[in-house]
Motif scaffolding. Structure first.
Motif, mmCIF file in Angstrom:
data_model
loop_
_atom_site.group_PDB
_atom_site.id
_atom_site.type_symbol
_atom_site.label_atom_id
_atom_site.label_comp_id
_atom_site.label_asym_id
_atom_site.label_seq_id
_atom_site.Cartn_x
_atom_site.Cartn_y
_atom_site.Cartn_z
ATOM 1 N N ILE A 694 0.849 -1.198 0.000
ATOM 2 C CA ILE A 694 0.000 0.000 0.000
ATOM 3 C C ILE A 694 0.882 1.245 0.000
ATOM 4 N N SER A 696 0.383 5.474 -0.126
ATOM 5 C CA SER A 696 -0.541 6.617 -0.097
ATOM 6 C C SER A 696 0.243 7.911 -0.289
ATOM 7 N N MET A 708 -2.968 0.230 -3.967
ATOM 8 C CA MET A 708 -2.955 -1.033 -3.223
ATOM 9 C C MET A 708 -2.704 -2.196 -4.181
ATOM 10 N N TYR A 719 -9.307 -0.052 2.747
ATOM 11 C CA TYR A 719 -8.450 1.026 3.248
ATOM 12 C C TYR A 719 -9.337 1.989 4.033
#
Length: 733
Positions: A694, A696, A708, A719
């Protein structure tokens, strides 16, 4: 120079007697044809084995053959396979149950070599059937090739004997026993225990069939009528027992006056009652065995030379039987594992016993039954001597696919008068070479295999070293005669991300193996022919296990990169099996005798990181049995997770997903076990991180970009942006 072609024998004409597969051959015929198996059941294809082809004929040209059933062609102009035996395949669908006569015609170019008839027997399928495979000389048991390595023992059978010996690699035992109905429960007890352990029994009928052996049980005044009745009862009582391998009807018949006619009568009766198991006789006088050809399916020979003769003298006894009887009647050897009285002032030492055993295999024996074992140290007295027998059992098991290969063996040339006996077997691109020093002194060994083209080094089996060749000469490079460890540099053994890329192996034309052989020493080598098929199945690049498909054979039949816990039970086994594989050439075979008494395998512990998810997976299948066994997978990464799977007889992948909790040890504890009775094979054992990847990234405009990636097919990823997700979340519990 002595030129010896591996497994090459000179065959005497086969006596035509009323036995399964007997021949109808005219005097002008140049060959005979034998059924490829002692009988067939549900096979789609059968074989005819051609023997005694006229050596005066020019047989270097291709041979073809026809096979006919009542004048109708089953096969026309098919090429004769020049393997270990010369043979031809033909379909069995048109043959009915019972005995059927087929006709074969062999041609060399435009000339015929004659026509012969062969009786083929087909029987209804039987899960207890034991077949003789004349293409190899081995047995077919439970649908797999079997090279028996076991021992004689006494009665009553020691209660723990079978479980003590099955874990040493022995797969058959043969107790001397009475056949009195009054003691049948004793015999059933040891048979039942052998079946629990996955061990076979070479069942003795000596007291009621053909005599000889250790005198036990049957009163001297027992009438022939009573003996025949007892024989019938004994065969009927045990013919369907899962432990039964073969019927043993006479021990050294020429020593106690049993005649071929008498044993033929016993043979016919036993076969009438049970056509599914072979019948055996052992001989002390090898030259007389052929006189009893009509009364047996397997022949054994028991030379006991120590200390009155050299261990190498067993060669002549085995060779005589092989030349006179093979391939119609395969040959087993009975090595001497006793001594200290009577005519033998000492028992063999370990190197002598291993040497005699391998000399028997070199000469063409396809089974070994040691005389005699009585635990713990009555016979043989020396644990070192018996460990040599165990070593042979484990080696023969590991090499069974080669020792019972149908392929044509390569030529092996030894130096004249060197004291070295050698042979080789070829199987699926690999060549197994065995060299045996018959002298009680170090001897320089030189073996030539002129017809081979190999790639890579010569592996010295079960010594963790190899011989690298000078590619210009085909001989070992003297600078490479130091031990070169094999285990951790073979690519297939460590499927770790950091494993080096395999390099192109050197090619060697015309192989010469040279080493110094220790006194009475035996060495085994493995060569890889150019063109050997490579394993194309993949291993996950994330895998963290060592030796995932059990290819690292540092020790014969024993897995390398794991611990094993034997638990409370006795006799559970975990051997590497070279006959069965899903990935590569090997698997690990688990056998659990009773519920809760199986071995627990603990693979080499891989490193893990806390709060990461991992998957333990393995391919597995079960043997046929009354109930499918259950496989348990477990992990310990701060907590114990486990799952149970009921296995099927087909390869299938089974897995367990678990998380390493915060504060867990840096290494995972992995466990696999067969928790209910049965036999199963495991292969391609993998352990890898399945945590999602993951990423971000907040953007300047206030948005959050989340990427992801899952390593699990069809996974569902979530999430959360306004809460913390833990393993205890209702979503996952």
């Amino acid at each position: 120079m002595i030129l010896s072609r591996a497994r090459e024998v000179t065959r005497a004409p086969i006596v035509c007697l009323m036995i399964f597969g007997a021949m109808a051959v005219s005097a002008v015929d140049a060959y005979e044809a034998l059924p490829g198996r002692s009988f067939y059941t549900d096979e789609a294809v059968g074989h005819l084995v051609f023997v005694d082809l006229d050596e005066s004929q020019d047989l270097t040209a291709p041979l073809t053959a026809d096979v006919l059933l009542q004048g109708r062609l089953l096969v026309e102009g098919a090429p004769v396979i020049r393997g270990r035996q010369w043979s031809i395949a033909f379909p069995l669908a048109s043959l009915p149950q019972g005995e059927t006569e087929v006709t074969s015609r062999v041609f060399v170019e435009d000339r015929t070599l004659g026509q012969v008839s062969t009786r083929i027997r087909r029987l209804p399928p039987n899960p207890r059937a034991v077949k003789i495979d004349r293409l190899t000389g081995g047995l077919v048991v439970d649908g797999l090739p079997l090279l028996p390595v076991g021992f004689y023992c006494y009665s009553p059978v020691q209660p723990t004997l079978a479980e003590e010996e099955v874990v040493r690699g022995f797969n058959v035992m043969s107790p001397y026993q009475s056949n009195d109905p009054a003691t049948r429960d004793e015999r059933r007890a040891y048979m039942d225990r052998a079946a629990e352990l996955g061990m076979k029994v070479h069942y003795q009928l000596l007291r009621v069939a053909g005599g000889g052996g250790v005198s036990l049980g049957t009163p001297a005044d027992t009438s022939s009528v009573r003996r025949e009745a007892w024989l019938r009862e004994e065969v009927e009582a045990f013919r369907d027992h899962p432990a039964l391998l073969a019927w043993y009807i006479s021990d050294e018949p020429t020593g106690h006056g049993a005649t071929p006619k008498q044993l033929q009568r016993s043979y016919d009766l036993v076969h009438e009652l049970d056509p599914y198991h072979p019948i055996t006789i052992v001989f002390v006088n090898p030259g007389k065995a052929i006189d009893f050809a009509g009364a047996m399916d397997l022949a054994m020979v028991d030379p006991y030379p120590i200390p009155n003769g050299a261990p190498g003298s067993v060669v002549g006894a085995v060779r005589t039987l092989v030349q006179d009887l093979s391939p119609r009647i395969p040959v087993w050897m009975v090595p001497q594992a006793f001594g200290g009285s009577e005519w033998w002032t000492r028992e063999p030492i370990g190197p002598e016993l291993r040497l005699m055993s391998w000399l028997g295999l070199i000469e063409g024996a396809t089974g070994i039954q040691y005389f005699i074992r009585h635990g713990l140290s009555r016979f043989p007295k020396s644990p070192v001597t018996w460990s040599a027998a165990s070593q042979v059992a484990l080696e023969a098991s590991a090499l069974t696919p080669a020792l019972l290969s149908t392929e044509a063996p390569p030529t092996v040339i030894t130096k004249q008068n060197s004291g070295i006996r050698a042979t080789a077997w070829r199987h699926e691109g690999q060549v197994i070479v065995v060299a045996a020093n018959t002298e009680n002194r170090p001897v320089p060994m030189q073996l030539e295999l002129p017809d081979l083209t190999i790639q890579g080094d010569a592996e010295v089996l079960y010594e963790e070293r190899s011989l690298a060749f000078d590619t210009g000469s085909g001989t070992p490079n003297p600078l490479d005669l130091l031990s070169v460890p094999l285990g951790l540099v073979t690519g297939i053994l460590r499927r770790q991300p950091e494993a080096p890329e395999p390099t192109t192996a050197a090619i060697t034309f015309g192989v010469v193996l040279e080493e110094s052989m220790p006194p009475y020493g035996v060495r085994l080598y493995r060569l890889h022919e150019v063109g050997e098929a490579e394993d194309q199945l993949s291993v996950s690049p994330l895998n963290r296990t060592i030796d995932p498909s059990f290819e690292w054979d540092a020790s014969a039949s024993v897995p390398s990169a794991l611990y094993a816990s034997t638990g409370k039970g006795r006799g559970a086994t975990y051997f590497v099996d070279d006959r069965v594989a899903y990935h590569g050439r090997r698997s690990i075979r688990l056998h659990t005798p009773r519920a809760g008494e199986g071995v627990i395998l603990g693979p080499y512990s891989p490193r893990v990181d806390p709060l990461r998810s991992y998957r333990l997976s393995v391919w597995a299948k079960a043997a046929e049995g009354p109930e499918p066994p259950t496989l348990q997978l477990a992990t310990s990464m701060g907590r114990t997770d486990s799952i149970r799977h009921e296995l099927t007889t087909q390869w299938k992948r089974y897995s367990l997903d678990a998380m390493a909790v915060d504060g867990a040890a840096a290494r995972a504890g992995l466990r696999l076990s067969l928790v209910t009775p049965g036999t199963a094979w495991l292969d391609l054992l993998e352990f890898y991180d399945i945590s999602p990847h993951i990423v971000s990234n907040p953007s300047p405009d206030g948005e959050l970009h989340v990427s992801m990636e899952s390593f699990v097919r069809d996974a569902e990823l979530r999430y959360a942006i306004d809460t913390e997700v833990t393993a205890d979340s209702p979503l996952y519990t």
